[in-house]
Design an enzyme around this catalytic site. Structure first.
Site: not given
Ligand code: NAP
Length: 253
Positions: A145, A158
């Site tokens: 991140s 986080y």
């Molecule tokens: P998101 O749409 O909230 O997706 C997160 C994913 O993780 C979902 O598939 C969620 O499943 C899964 N997850 C969370 N807790 C879980 C658990 N206990 N068991 C199984 N699956 C679990 O967010 P995203 O933005 O795509 O995030 C993906 C990654 O990118 C994360 O590591 C996040 O920190 C990172 N990231 C995102 C951004 C951004 O700007 N979006 C920036 C930097 C880093 P559910 O749908 O079942 O909750």
């Protein structure tokens, strides 16, 4: 032909948390490069399955709560049994909790650390054992991140977890490079997903963020497709322990 080095034909990738957001897009990108996908999610990722199968690739859906580590060995066993081998792991599943540091609860601390760093480590350990047994190396791609580089605000667990992701990426790369295992990370900038919904709804914060992104737009999940294919492919064989920002220039400011 240099493009052959980017091909993932015949490879099998595990992608965690790929029912939505970045994970869904990365699973789809890997499949477009020729990869079969093992998805680990809390619910069945129906749309991702359809996108992967539309590419003519195999798709195995495994259900698990990645807040816990006890089922990781059996998940990997099942993946190898069904798909024959594993070549790539994308540690994508992650959560965020927001509160002022003075009020931040132990529950919000533990919830984030469990999914974002503890499971990431123990799943990587399982997969590295498999890579070593297979004897043909492998690729681990952790999702870091901007808060692997910066402090952030109101998201202490986080920031701690994502800073740890960058450190652990280096530590595991050092130990496993001799087995032909590349451990690297992608650090997405501000991408429009569920994870950033609250920020994007806050007009002031949203405008502040947008105004310092040189690319002039929020990122899209598809922006991760090319970088994940690169780090999963032979084209990146001599890249070890590096965290690549995919941020529209955010860190360059
Ligand atoms: P998101 O749409 O909230 O997706 C997160 C994913 O993780 C979902 O598939 C969620 O499943 C899964 N997850 C969370 N807790 C879980 C658990 N206990 N068991 C199984 N699956 C679990 O967010 P995203 O933005 O795509 O995030 C993906 C990654 O990118 C994360 O590591 C996040 O920190 C990172 N990231 C995102 C951004 C951004 O700007 N979006 C920036 C930097 C880093 P559910 O749908 O079942 O909750």
């Amino acid at each position: 032909m240099i493009l052959n080095d980017f091909s993932l034909h015949g490879k099998v990738a595990i992608v965690t948390g790929c029912n939505t957001g970045l994970g869904k897009s990365m699973a789809s990108g890997l499949a477009r490069a020729g990869c079969d996908i093992v998805a680990i999610n809390r619910s069945d990722p129906l749309e991702t399955a359809a996108e992967v199968k539309a590419q003519g690739r195999r798709f195995l859906s495994l259900k698990a709560d990645l807040a816990r580590q006890d089922r990781l060995p059996s998940l990997l066993e099942r993946a190898v049994l069904e798909m024959g081998r594993i070549d790539i792991l994308v540690n994508n599943a992650g959560i965020i909790r927001r509160d002022d540091a003075v009020n931040f609860s132990e529950q919000d601390w533990d919830a984030v650390m469990d999914v974002n760093i503890k499971t990431l480590f123990f799943l990587s350990q399982q997969v590295a054992r498999q890579f070593i047994a297979q004897g043909s190396g492998g690729k681990i791609i952790n999702i870091a991140s901007m808060l692997s580089f910066q402090g952030g605000i109101r998201v202490p667990s986080y920031t701690a977890s994502k800073s740890a992701v960058m450190g652990l990426t280096r530590a595991l790369a050092n130990e496993w490079a001799k087995h032909g295992i590349n451990v690297n990370a992608l650090a997405p900038g501000y991408i429009a997903t569920n994870n950033t919904e609250q920020l994007r709804k806050d007009e002031v914060r949203s405008e502040e963020i947008l105004s310092r992104i040189p690319a002039g737009r929020w990122g899209r999940p598809e922006d991760l497709m090319g970088p994940v294919v690169f780090l999963a492919s032979k084209a990146s064989d001599y890249i070890n322990g590096y965290t690549l920002a995919v941020d529209g220039g955010w860190l360059a400011r």
